[in-house]
Design a protein around this motif. Structure first.
Motif, PDB file in Angstrom:
ATOM      1  N   ASP A 197       0.915  -1.303  -0.874  1.00 56.30           N
ATOM      2  CA  ASP A 197       0.194   0.573  -0.277  1.00 56.30           C
ATOM      3  C   ASP A 197       0.604   1.419  -0.328  1.00 56.30           C
ATOM      4  N   THR A 198       1.113   1.974  -1.275  1.00 56.81           N
ATOM      5  CA  THR A 198       1.687   3.270  -1.170  1.00 56.81           C
ATOM      6  C   THR A 198       1.059   4.169  -1.291  1.00 56.81           C
ATOM      7  N   ASP A 199      -0.609   4.197  -1.293  1.00 60.62           N
ATOM      8  CA  ASP A 199      -1.384   5.329  -0.761  1.00 60.62           C
ATOM      9  C   ASP A 199      -0.636   6.546  -1.692  1.00 60.62           C
ATOM     10  N   ASP A 200      -0.500   6.673  -2.970  1.00 62.69           N
ATOM     11  CA  ASP A 200      -0.404   7.709  -3.971  1.00 62.69           C
ATOM     12  C   ASP A 200      -1.717   7.354  -4.900  1.00 62.69           C
ATOM     13  N   VAL A 201      -1.224   8.139  -6.633  1.00 63.88           N
ATOM     14  CA  VAL A 201      -2.202   8.648  -6.296  1.00 63.88           C
ATOM     15  C   VAL A 201      -2.300   7.158  -7.517  1.00 63.88           C
ATOM     16  N   LEU A 202      -1.737   6.794  -8.352  1.00 59.32           N
ATOM     17  CA  LEU A 202      -2.044   5.817  -9.036  1.00 59.32           C
ATOM     18  C   LEU A 202      -2.344   4.841  -7.925  1.00 59.32           C
ATOM     19  N   TYR A 203      -2.184   4.317  -7.181  1.00 61.43           N
ATOM     20  CA  TYR A 203      -2.886   3.045  -6.330  1.00 61.43           C
ATOM     21  C   TYR A 203      -4.281   3.350  -5.925  1.00 61.43           C
TER      22      TYR A 203
END
Length: 403
Positions: free
Chosen positions: A83-89
């Motif tokens: 889980d990176t919780d960035d925009v793409l994710y």
């Protein structure tokens, strides 16, 4: 963290020993889309029970719930590790949420034998997950071999699900069983070589616990709606009141059993997969309990084609399955309110016997008896745990079952 979340982070494996790892707001929002799918599956099972169409109803329910549970489980385990919780994710998670809603829209058709919309929703979710695994392979060199195997395995099986839409006759159940086996084999195959995926044991346990609460909430909501309909139609009767009390007691006692006990650990991949796979029966049976309680309420009001004994068993059997599976899982992980296996078995047998008892006790009395039987099973196991731990452990109340 930037406003609205980071634009991009490198998708490296998260630390499996990270402290204070909890479910994210995105994971909780993701779970809410599954509330819709679970509700649709339970509602269709309720209708099948009320019409005494048990065989096809159970087959459709088992198939649809597998798709719901497996898609949720795969997202959960991936998120625990990457889980990176960035925009793409977030955007790929949004695609998976859309797939859940498409799947939910096709549940009613699936109970009639048309799985096209369910498969479409399922494939949407799985394609988004393949993209996540490919991103992990590109950005996390240590986990690349396993991530590629996950992506390849998921892609091959999805092609199989699409091809199955043209299966007919005996090939429908045969191909379904084969593809389910293939789905279940992918994680074991992907993790077999190289570095294991960095899933977080405590985070995984919390996610399963939260989904358990969501399903129990569906049971309460469905039962409350059925009680309201019965009261509106004919007023509050003794059987309706007893079923309502017994149903609430069942939900509360099963919740207590799930969340009470000494902390344990998902110490190995084998234990973790057994814990995860076993929850298919826990989740599906809890949702089926709600369908059974609704069918029982309709039976008391003579709005269903189900016999009283059939309605009693529609409540009892899911409870027995939950007790049996939780007993095994909690013994495996050393968690939960399972102080003595025979006590759990005795409680399950008592509930099953009560399922046959409506001709004698009445349907309301039988359901209330089941609630009391599960409550006594809980109390007996907690007493054993208290004696074993000197009053500690089980006295802590509701805690995460695995940490």
């Amino acid at each position: 963290m930037s406003i609205g979340g980071p634009l991009r982070r490198v998708m490296g494996g998260r630390d499996p020993g990270e402290e204070h790892r909890v479910s994210t707001p995105l994971e909780l929002l993701f779970d809410l889309t599954f509330v819709v799918a679970v509700s649709q599956a339970a509602s269709q099972l309720h209708h099948a029970l009320a019409e005494d169409d048990l065989g096809p109803g159970l087959a459709g329910y088992a198939a649809v719930f597998f798709a719901i549970w497996w898609a949720w489980m795969n997202f959960t385990w991936f998120a625990s590790a990457y889980d990176t919780d960035d925009v793409l994710y977030r955007l790929l998670t949004l695609v998976q949420m859309g797939g859940v809603l498409v799947l939910a829209s096709g549940v009613e058709d699936a109970f009639d034998g048309d799985f096209a919309l369910v498969v479409a929703g399922y494939v949407i979710m799985r394609v988004a997950l393949i993209a996540q695994w490919l991103r992990a392979a590109a950005e996390h060199p240590a986990g690349r071999p396993g991530a590629f195997r996950y992506a390849a395995g998921v892609a091959v099986v999805q092609a199989g699900w699409i091809a199955r839409l043209w299966a007919a006759g005996v090939w429908e159940p045969v191909t379904f069983v084969a593809l389910v086996a293939a789905e279940l084999a992918v994680p074991a195959w992907a993790e077999a070589r190289g570095n294991p995926t960095n899933w977080h044991p405590g985070h995984i346990a919390e996610r399963y616990g939260l989904f358990t609460i969501i399903v129990l909430g569906e049971v309460i909501l469905g039962t409350q709606s059925a009680v309201r309909a019965a009261v509106t139609d004919r007023g509050l009767s003794a059987p309706v009141l007893l079923i309502a009390i017994g149903g609430l007691l069942l939900v509360f006692a099963l919740w207590w059993i799930y969340f009470t006990g000494a902390d344990g650990g998902l110490t190995t991949l084998r234990t973790a997969l057994t814990w995860g796979y076993g929850h298919y029966f826990v989740f599906a049976s809890l949702a089926a309990l709600g369908a059974g309680l609704e069918a029982a309420l309709e039976t008391t009001e003579h709005h269903a084609h189900l016999t009283e004994r059939g309605a009693g068993l529609a409540v009892a059997v899911p409870v027995v399955v939950v007790l049996a599976v939780l007993g095994l899982l909690h013994r495996l992980t050393g968690t939960g309110a399972v102080g003595h296996g025979p006590l759990v078995a005795g409680g399950a047998l008592a509930v099953l016997a009560l399922g046959f008892s409506p001709p004698v006790l009445g349907l309301g009395g039988a359901v209330l008896g089941m609630g009391l039987a599960v409550a006594l099973t809980l109390a007996a196991n907690i007493a054993v745990l208290r004696r074993r731990t000197g009053g500690q452990g089980a006295a802590r109340g509701a805690t995460s079952p695995v940490s």
